[in-house]
Each structure stands twice: as C-alpha cells, then as structure tokens.
Design an enzyme around this catalytic site. Structure first.
Site, PDB file in Angstrom:
ATOM      1  N   TYR A   1     -10.106 -41.021 -32.153  1.00 46.33           N
ATOM      2  CA  TYR A   1      -8.840 -41.733 -32.042  1.00 46.33           C
ATOM      3  C   TYR A   1      -8.032 -41.344 -30.802  1.00 46.33           C
ATOM      4  CZ  TYR A   1      -5.113 -44.504 -34.250  1.00 46.33           C
ATOM      5  OH  TYR A   1      -4.190 -45.465 -34.569  1.00 46.33           O
TER       6      TYR A   1
ATOM      7  N   LYS B   1      -0.266 -44.512 -28.509  1.00 53.49           N
ATOM      8  CA  LYS B   1       0.846 -44.502 -29.458  1.00 53.49           C
ATOM      9  C   LYS B   1       1.925 -43.523 -29.000  1.00 53.49           C
ATOM     10  CE  LYS B   1      -1.095 -47.373 -32.353  1.00 53.49           C
ATOM     11  NZ  LYS B   1      -0.632 -48.773 -32.446  1.00 53.49           N
TER      12      LYS B   1
END
Length: 256
Positions: free
Chosen positions: A157, A164
């Site tokens: 991720y 993000k």
C-alpha cells in the site's frame, strides 16, 4: 441543507454511493460522476429523484485526467444554480495501479504517478473549480476521502499511503487559503472499508480477517460509516468551526 448542491466524484458504488444517498435524504441536490457505468449512474439518479424529490444529475469523469473537472463544472453550471459542497472520492484500481500497488522494491513510477494523479491532483483541480462556485454563494465545504494507510503499515500500500498523506497535507493548505471565503476543507480517513475496490485487492481476505480481529468493534468498516462523517463536515450547524482537519474512522484499528 435542503436545496443546496453537492458535487461528488465516483458515486455509483461503495463509499461514494453511500455519501450520495446520505446527502440526498436531507434534501440536498446532487451532481455526481461515474467512470464507465452510465447505466448504473442513470438508475441511481432516477432512484434518488423518486425517493427524495431532489435534483440528481450524473456526468462522466476520468480522474486520471484531472483537467476534465473544468469542463465538468461548466456542465454542472447549466444544470444547477449553485455549488455548496464538493467531495473528492473517486479512486482507481486494477490495471491503472500496476507498479503502484506492490512491495517497495517493485514500485514503478507510472503506477505511483497514476495513484498520485487520481488522489491528489484530481482533488486539487476539483476543489479549485468547486471553490470558484462556492465563493459566489458565500461559502461551502470541501471534503477529500483518505485512508489510514498513511498511518499504519499495509502490505503493498506504499503508493496509496504516500498519496493519502499528500492529499491530507493539501487539505490543510486549501483550508488555510480558502477560509477567508467561508469555505471549510477537511478530510475523512477511513480504515479498511468493505467495498468492491478493497475486494479487488489480492489480499482482501487477509485484510478483512485482520481488521475484524484488531477492531474493538469486531467488524470491517462499511461505506455508511464514512458517509455520516462527510455529511457532518459539510453541515455548518454541526462543524462550522472545523477546518483543515482529518477525521479518522477506523473502528479503533490504528491503535492496535
């Protein structure tokens, strides 16, 4: 909130769809985007209008081409007389994230760039266009969806987590500069939410089991869990002095 207008990207399923219905049930008119499934977008618009008596319109958008937001908002101007809220929700997955969803040593610039474009650049251009309209009506609220992948380690991720983190920083800058116009900007950071996007990840079953084990609430997050937070952040009567913040909704998992 009744009679105001929400613009949201990526709202034909999952989190975006839940947000769409949350606002519509309060009498908010909605302009939402889809990527490929126009038929589903049409069904949703018709359902919203029949259920809640609001105006609902849908528009195509590819968040890998953020410049499309300029033309999109011009089309929205033809259908709505105001823009009060903007939620940047659309994400990419599948082939578009090849080289971005991978262990660190297998990350590739193209996949990383695609994730950054869809997460950060799309937020910037969309928020800019929305803010121009919000100034005309005396203010508004902008929300970016984020995730806790920038707070805790999640396998493969890194590309998403990095982006993000970047969009949450961009939220703070936007909030600081747009506050004088009565525009508040915040982010909603979700832990793993049980959506089609998450199910597309090869380690979905492992992630689900781990979240259910770690959360004090013993379950995965659902799209509705984030929809309520987005509505809260847009409602001046509830969050009128809240800006530049990230609200974490993770079922308590980041503490584990």
């Amino acid at each position: 909130m009744k009679g105001k207008t929400l613009v949201i990207s990526g709202a034909t399923r999952g989190i975006g769809k839940a947000i769409l219905y949350r606002f519509a049930q309060e009498g908010v008119n909605v302009a939402f985007t889809y990527n490929k499934n126009e038929e589903e977008a049409q069904k949703i618009a018709q359902d919203l209008q029949s259920q809640f008596g609001i105006k609902a319109k849908y528009y195509p958008l590819n968040v890998l081409e953020p410049e499309q937001y300029t033309e999109l908002f011009q089309e929205i101007d033809k259908d709505f007389d105001r823009v009060d809220f903007f939620v940047s929700n659309a994400i990419i997955y599948g082939r578009s994230v090849v080289g971005g969803f991978a262990p660190f040593m297998r990350l590739k610039p193209r996949g990383l760039n695609n994730i950054y474009t869809a997460t950060v650049l799309a937020f910037v251009v969309g928020a800019q266009e929305a803010a121009k309209r919000m100034k005309e009506v005396g203010g508004g609220a902008i929300v970016s969806l984020s995730s806790t992948g920038n707070l805790v380690y999640m396998p493969n991720y890194a590309g998403h987590g990095n982006s993000k983190n970047a969009v949450e920083t961009m939220v703070k800058y936007a909030a600081t500069e747009l506050g004088e116009f009565g525009i508040r900007v915040n982010a909603v950071s979700g832990g793993p939410i049980d959506t089609d996007a998450l199910k597309a990840f090869p380690d979905y079953d492992e992630v689900k089991a781990k979240v259910e084990e770690q959360s004090p609430l013993g379950r995965m997050g659902q799209p509705q869990d984030l929809a309520g937070a987005c509505y809260f952040l847009c409602d001046d009567s509830q969050s009128g002095w809240l800006t530049g913040q990230t609200i974490i909704i993770d079922g308590g998992t980041t503490f584990q």
